[in-house]
Design a protein around this motif. Structure first.
Motif, short mmCIF file in Angstrom:
data_model
loop_
_atom_site.label_atom_id
_atom_site.label_comp_id
_atom_site.label_asym_id
_atom_site.label_seq_id
_atom_site.Cartn_x
_atom_site.Cartn_y
_atom_site.Cartn_z
N ASP A 173 2.30 10.82 -3.78
CA ASP A 173 1.98 10.91 -5.18
C ASP A 173 1.65 9.53 -5.82
OD1 ASP A 173 2.52 13.63 -5.21
OD2 ASP A 173 4.50 13.33 -5.76
N ASP A 174 2.34 8.61 -5.31
CA ASP A 174 1.97 7.20 -5.75
C ASP A 174 0.35 7.06 -5.58
OD1 ASP A 174 4.62 6.46 -6.55
OD2 ASP A 174 5.19 5.99 -4.50
N ILE A 175 0.04 7.16 -4.26
CA ILE A 175 -1.34 6.73 -3.79
C ILE A 175 -2.21 7.68 -5.02
CG2 ILE A 175 -2.99 7.04 -1.80
CD1 ILE A 175 -0.29 4.94 -1.65
N ALA A 176 -2.17 8.91 -4.72
CA ALA A 176 -2.87 9.76 -5.82
C ALA A 176 -2.85 9.21 -7.16
CB ALA A 176 -2.41 11.22 -5.79
N ALA A 177 -1.69 8.92 -7.98
CA ALA A 177 -1.73 8.27 -9.10
C ALA A 177 -2.59 6.87 -9.27
CB ALA A 177 -0.33 7.90 -9.58
N PHE A 178 -2.50 6.24 -8.27
CA PHE A 178 -3.46 5.06 -7.94
C PHE A 178 -4.85 5.19 -8.24
CE2 PHE A 178 -5.96 1.96 -5.41
CZ PHE A 178 -5.69 0.86 -6.24
N HIS A 179 -5.24 6.20 -7.27
CA HIS A 179 -6.47 6.45 -7.19
C HIS A 179 -7.10 7.17 -8.39
CE1 HIS A 179 -7.39 5.25 -2.99
NE2 HIS A 179 -6.37 5.94 -2.72
N GLY A 180 -6.15 7.97 -9.39
CA GLY A 180 -6.69 8.39 -10.46
C GLY A 180 -6.85 7.43 -11.47
N LEU A 181 -5.99 6.44 -11.39
CA LEU A 181 -6.15 5.43 -12.32
C LEU A 181 -7.15 4.60 -12.01
CD1 LEU A 181 -2.28 4.27 -12.84
CD2 LEU A 181 -3.72 5.33 -14.60
N ALA A 182 -7.54 4.21 -10.78
CA ALA A 182 -8.80 3.36 -10.24
C ALA A 182 -9.99 4.12 -10.21
CB ALA A 182 -8.40 2.93 -8.97
N SER A 227 -4.12 5.60 3.87
CA SER A 227 -2.98 4.60 3.98
C SER A 227 -2.78 3.98 2.49
CB SER A 227 -3.57 3.44 4.72
OG SER A 227 -4.72 2.93 4.33
N VAL A 228 -1.88 3.00 2.43
CA VAL A 228 -1.33 2.39 1.27
C VAL A 228 -2.69 1.65 0.65
CG1 VAL A 228 0.00 1.00 0.03
CG2 VAL A 228 1.11 2.88 1.77
N PRO A 229 -3.25 1.63 -0.45
CA PRO A 229 -4.19 0.73 -0.90
C PRO A 229 -3.64 -0.64 -0.81
CG PRO A 229 -4.12 2.61 -2.02
CD PRO A 229 -3.02 2.68 -1.38
N VAL A 283 3.52 -7.54 11.07
CA VAL A 283 2.96 -7.96 9.70
C VAL A 283 1.63 -7.21 9.25
CG1 VAL A 283 1.70 -10.10 8.66
CG2 VAL A 283 3.44 -10.37 10.23
N ILE A 284 1.84 -6.67 8.09
CA ILE A 284 0.80 -5.95 7.31
C ILE A 284 -0.28 -6.74 6.56
CG2 ILE A 284 0.07 -4.16 5.70
CD1 ILE A 284 1.71 -3.02 8.16
N CYS A 285 0.31 -7.76 5.92
CA CYS A 285 -0.45 -8.82 4.93
C CYS A 285 0.17 -10.21 5.16
CB CYS A 285 -0.47 -8.13 3.66
SG CYS A 285 -1.42 -9.32 2.26
N SER A 286 -0.45 -11.31 5.00
CA SER A 286 -0.15 -12.43 5.09
C SER A 286 -1.08 -13.38 4.05
CB SER A 286 0.18 -13.37 6.14
OG SER A 286 -1.50 -13.45 6.96
N GLY A 287 -0.57 -14.53 3.37
CA GLY A 287 -1.09 -15.27 2.63
C GLY A 287 -0.27 -16.21 1.74
N ARG A 299 1.18 2.42 6.35
CA ARG A 299 1.20 4.02 6.19
C ARG A 299 1.98 4.53 5.10
NH1 ARG A 299 2.55 2.76 11.92
NH2 ARG A 299 4.72 3.11 11.44
N ILE A 300 1.59 5.76 4.60
CA ILE A 300 2.15 6.08 3.49
C ILE A 300 3.57 6.71 3.69
CG2 ILE A 300 1.87 8.36 1.85
CD1 ILE A 300 -1.08 7.74 2.26
N GLY A 301 4.47 6.22 2.92
CA GLY A 301 5.78 6.75 3.20
C GLY A 301 6.82 5.74 3.94
N GLU A 302 6.11 4.79 4.54
CA GLU A 302 6.67 3.83 5.32
C GLU A 302 7.19 2.64 4.46
OE1 GLU A 302 6.01 1.44 9.63
OE2 GLU A 302 4.44 1.62 8.14
#
Length: 119
Positions: free
Chosen positions: A16-25, A33-35, A104-108, A70-73
């Motif tokens: 649902d979070d992903i769908a809401a994000f895609h709707g807004l974007a 996967s998670v944007p 590690v998913i993301c680093s910066g 991954r969604i839900g993780e």
């Protein structure tokens, strides 16, 4: 606030979070996967609410994505102060996001302007 200070947050994103994000974007979900902007938002939350906190202004952000989340993780985002420049009101931070297994998913890094850096 000092070099080595850290703050973390753990969050899972639902379908649902992903769908809401895609709707807004106004974008379609092509990866399942998670944007990446939602992961970036975890760092924004930490910088504005936890460390350094209220009044922080983002100046620069660099993110490298190594894996898809991954969604839900559960994802854990962490910021850590790596350098402070009180004379310029600047704070450098390392940013890192890992999955439940510690991968590690993301680093910066981030550079922020903080009114009261201290010495």
């Amino acid at each position: 606030m000092q070099v080595g200070s850290r703050a973390s947050v753990t969050r899972s994103f639902s379908q649902d979070d992903i769908a809401a994000f895609h709707g807004l974007a106004a974008a379609e979900d092509s990866t399942g996967s998670v944007p990446e902007p939602l992961i970036g938002a975890l760092f924004s939350y930490l910088l504005g609410v936890e460390l350094p906190g209220f009044g922080t202004n983002y100046l620069k952000q660099e993110m490298r994505f190594h894996e898809q989340a991954r969604i839900g993780e559960p994802l854990t985002a962490t910021v850590e102060i790596t350098r402070m420049r009180p004379e310029k009101h600047l704070v450098d931070l390392a940013t890192n996001c890992t999955d439940a297994e510690g991968k590690v998913i993301c680093s910066g890094r981030a550079l922020v302007l903080v009114r009261d850096v201290g010495a």
